[in-house]
Design an enzyme around this catalytic site. Structure first.
Site, PDB file in Angstrom:
ATOM      1  N   ARG A 169     -10.264 -11.566   2.391  1.00 35.21           N
ATOM      2  CA  ARG A 169     -10.785 -12.272   2.246  1.00 35.21           C
ATOM      3  C   ARG A 169     -10.399 -13.777   1.860  1.00 35.21           C
ATOM      4  O   ARG A 169     -11.339 -14.686   2.071  1.00 35.21           O
ATOM      5  CB  ARG A 169     -11.406 -11.982   0.134  1.00 35.21           C
ATOM      6  CG  ARG A 169     -10.532 -12.126  -0.593  1.00 35.21           C
ATOM      7  CD  ARG A 169     -11.391 -11.434  -1.843  1.00 35.21           C
ATOM      8  NE  ARG A 169     -11.281  -9.989  -1.823  1.00 35.21           N
ATOM      9  CZ  ARG A 169     -10.877  -8.712  -2.395  1.00 35.21           C
ATOM     10  NH1 ARG A 169     -11.563  -9.115  -4.020  1.00 35.21           N
ATOM     11  NH2 ARG A 169     -11.217  -7.550  -2.718  1.00 35.21           N
ATOM     12  N   LYS A 225       0.993  -0.969   0.052  1.00 35.39           N
ATOM     13  CA  LYS A 225      -0.087  -0.204   0.108  1.00 35.39           C
ATOM     14  C   LYS A 225       1.234   0.664  -0.301  1.00 35.39           C
ATOM     15  O   LYS A 225       2.005   1.770   0.082  1.00 35.39           O
ATOM     16  CB  LYS A 225      -0.824  -0.049   1.244  1.00 35.39           C
ATOM     17  CG  LYS A 225      -1.880  -0.644   1.114  1.00 35.39           C
ATOM     18  CD  LYS A 225      -2.692  -1.122   2.684  1.00 35.39           C
ATOM     19  CE  LYS A 225      -3.658  -2.129   3.062  1.00 35.39           C
ATOM     20  NZ  LYS A 225      -5.351  -1.910   1.530  1.00 35.39           N
TER      21      LYS A 225
HETATM   22  N1  BES Z   1      -7.944  -4.035   5.326  1.00 38.77           N
HETATM   23  C1  BES Z   1      -8.245  -3.646   3.504  1.00 38.77           C
HETATM   24  C2  BES Z   1      -9.697  -2.930   2.981  1.00 38.77           C
HETATM   25  C3  BES Z   1      -9.740  -1.450   4.408  1.00 38.77           C
HETATM   26  C4  BES Z   1      -9.098  -0.417   3.548  1.00 38.77           C
HETATM   27  C5  BES Z   1     -10.729  -1.743   5.152  1.00 38.77           C
HETATM   28  C6  BES Z   1      -9.448   0.883   3.826  1.00 38.77           C
HETATM   29  C7  BES Z   1     -10.228  -0.200   5.901  1.00 38.77           C
HETATM   30  C8  BES Z   1      -9.997   0.933   5.348  1.00 38.77           C
HETATM   31  C9  BES Z   1      -8.426  -4.945   2.451  1.00 38.77           C
HETATM   32  O1  BES Z   1      -7.114  -5.772   2.686  1.00 38.77           O
HETATM   33  C10 BES Z   1      -7.876  -4.203   0.941  1.00 38.77           C
HETATM   34  O2  BES Z   1      -6.689  -3.737   1.240  1.00 38.77           O
HETATM   35  N2  BES Z   1      -7.657  -4.152   0.091  1.00 38.77           N
HETATM   36  C11 BES Z   1      -8.284  -3.459  -1.238  1.00 38.77           C
HETATM   37  C12 BES Z   1      -9.272  -5.019  -1.994  1.00 38.77           C
HETATM   38  C13 BES Z   1      -8.426  -4.507  -3.083  1.00 38.77           C
HETATM   39  C14 BES Z   1      -6.674  -5.423  -3.598  1.00 38.77           C
HETATM   40  C15 BES Z   1      -8.994  -5.778  -4.048  1.00 38.77           C
HETATM   41  C16 BES Z   1      -8.822  -2.580  -1.073  1.00 38.77           C
HETATM   42  O3  BES Z   1     -10.036  -2.246  -0.672  1.00 38.77           O
HETATM   43  O4  BES Z   1      -8.429  -1.746  -2.369  1.00 38.77           O
HETATM   44 MN    MN Z   2      -5.695  -5.708   2.201  1.00 38.60          MN
END
Ligand code: BES
Ligand code: MN
Ligand code: ZN
Length: 503
Positions: free
Chosen positions: A353, A279
């Site tokens: 997931r 990230k």
């Molecule tokens: N933990 C994150 C989701 C999240 C984002 C929670 C912001 C709280 C605040 C999750 O694991 C994630 O990174 N999801 C990605 C999925 C994508 C790569 C398909 C996302 O939402 O960007």
């Molecule tokens: Mn994630």
């Protein structure tokens, strides 16, 4: 803070501050409020008549008494127009008043349910008042070492009631609200702790605290066991980190032996860096809250036991970090899940997931009546619904309705998103059974579609709490940071379940 219930007349009660909620459009003071005004020499009427206090929603005014009544201050708090009154506004008003009292550095304050003019049932009012006060006063301070003496804390909140019958019913309702608030505190504390202090092992230790409660049993799978039984999706995410993963099982059996089990599954990702698909650094620190679903499940089980609910619940929490170590899972890797189905990992940041898939499959071993999962799963859910709403998707209309009812009762907002066939197309893989992302469009829903493949044939609801789990701005009864979202919703759901089972 202690909550006390005292049998007395509020106009004769000695206190640093008496909180008096007032509606905006009240033409004149009623009942006990009028009495308090009269006894205090018309102080409340005066501030209203001069136009300094209108009762606007969350407006606060402090009135200093002059010896006519034992209370030293009257704290007026506005509740807005009576026609717009809701229990959630009551929670917010009480939280706002309590925080004001704390800002005055007072150690104690009181109020009376006689002040609240509504036709809502007494137990609901008590719950809203007590929750509002407790939840609004939450603060997370264990790592503040400088100026600790400036941290102020209210020691006592006193509910004053003169009528015998009402007095008797206040105590149990207040106790219940206190138990639920303590469970929210427990969850908020866990979520507030940073990644280095809330590792999967630490989460398991918190679960041990829950298991000291009555009728709660704890089982922890270490990494060897996780791999041995075939939870390779969970193990795959854990590979990038030196912190060992844990699979936490908390069983609360408060119902009949033959009664079916409710399975609660919570994402316990103790820090989500994104893995190899790392990230950006902005706000990455907030990913310490990626275990909020797991923490909420633990808090709900703690409350269920403390409330002695006659239900059988199992909490399942897959706990791991998501880091880009040398052995980390790479884009394109294929994992064989506990269900036997294969997953192509096209994005290592869609790790939630993966770990939830194995936990949901494991839930099937209990042949549960229903499965409810909570996960900070997608940023897409925040884009769709905003920061204050939980996204709901699922396979069973009756279960969805139960969750909606619990949401209405607790003020923890939930909104349903569809789970139509078209979305399932988007997660098909060329090389494995499924891939772990379906692209940006409908991202919250394709994540849920993915989860659905691992649930088996049980009524199931998925709650995406990515938005409300962590707040960047204060709300009246949710100070910024960890919200503890899901705890009150789940407890209400379990209470409703108990009620239905006994009918
Ligand atoms: N933990 C994150 C989701 C999240 C984002 C929670 C912001 C709280 C605040 C999750 O694991 C994630 O990174 N999801 C990605 C999925 C994508 C790569 C398909 C996302 O939402 O960007
Ligand atoms: Mn994630
Ligand atoms: Zn995550």
């Amino acid at each position: 803070m202690k909550i006390l219930v005292k049998k007395a007349n509020i106009t004769k009660f000695k206190s640093e501050a008496v909180v008096v909620p007032l509606y905006e459009d009240a033409k004149e003071l009623q009942g006990t409020t009028a009495l308090l005004d009269k006894q205090s020499g018309g102080l409340i009427k005066e501030i209203i008549d001069r136009g300094d206090f209108e009762g606007k929603y969350l407006q606060v005014s402090v009135v200093y008494t002059k010896g006519d009544i034992p209370a030293k201050r009257i704290i007026l708090v506005g509740m807005g127009k009576k026609a717009d009154f809701t229990m959630d506004k009551m929670r917010c008003a009480c939280a706002t008043a309590a925080r004001h009292v704390r800002s005055l550095k007072l150690k104690e304050f009181s109020t009376s349910l006689d002040f609240i003019y509504t036709d809502k049932p007494l137990d609901q009012i008590i719950q809203a008042v007590v929750e509002g006060v407790f939840l609004g006063l939450y603060q997370f301070t264990p790592f503040k070492t400088v100026d600790r003496d400036k941290i102020t804390e209210i020691k006592e909140f006193i509910l004053v009631e003169e009528k015998d019958e009402t007095y008797k019913s206040i105590l149990p309702a207040a106790k219940e609200a206190e138990i639920i608030s303590n469970a929210v505190y427990f969850t908020r504390d866990m979520v507030s702790h940073p990644g280095n202090m809330m590792t999967p092992t630490d989460m398991a230790n918190e679960a041990r605290k829950v298991s000291l409660r009555k009728n709660v049993k704890l089982t922890i799978f270490d990494e060897a066991k996780i791999k041995k039984i075939g939870m390779n999706a969970l193990a795959g995410v854990a590979k990038g980190s030196d912190e060992p993963a844990r699979f936490i099982i908390l069983e609360y059996l408060g119902g009949k032996k033959t009664a079916p089990v409710i399975a609660l599954v919570g994402k316990g990702l103790t820090f989500d860096s994104g893995g190899i698909c790392i990230k950006p650094p902005e706000k990455m620190d907030e990913m310490k809250s990626d275990m909020a679903g797991g923490a909420a499940v633990m808090g709900a089980i703690m409350a269920a036991s403390d409330l002695k609910l006659k239900v059988n619940v199992v909490g399942l929490i897959p706990a791991t970090e998501n880091l880009p170590g040398g052995k980390a899972c790479k884009p394109g890797d294929i994992l064989k899940s506990l269900s036997g189905q294969t997953i192509e990992v096209v994005n290592t940041d869609a790790e939630g997931r993966l770990i939830m898939a194995d936990a949901l499959t494991y839930a099937g071993r209990y042949k549960p009546a229903v499965i409810v999962d909570l996960a900070t799963l997608t940023g897409a859910c925040i884009v769709a619904l905003g920061n204050h709403v939980t996204g709901m998707m699922g396979t069973d209309d009756k279960l969805k309705q139960k969750i909606k009812d619990a949401a209405d009762a607790t003020g923890e907002k939930v909104w349903e998103l569809p789970l139509w066939e078209e979305y399932h197309e988007l997660i098909k893989s060329d090389v494995a059974d499924y891939k772990n992302t379906g692209g940006r469009p409908g991202g919250a829903i394709t994540a849920a579609a993915f989860l659905s493949k691992f649930v088996g044939n049980y009524p199931w609801v998925h709650l995406d709490i990515a938005g409300p789990a962590w707040l960047t701005e204060n709300k009246p009864y949710i100070p910024k940071g960890a919200s503890g979202v899901g705890v009150r919703l789940l407890v209400q759901f379990l209470k409703d379940w108990q009620k239905e089972a006994n009918n």
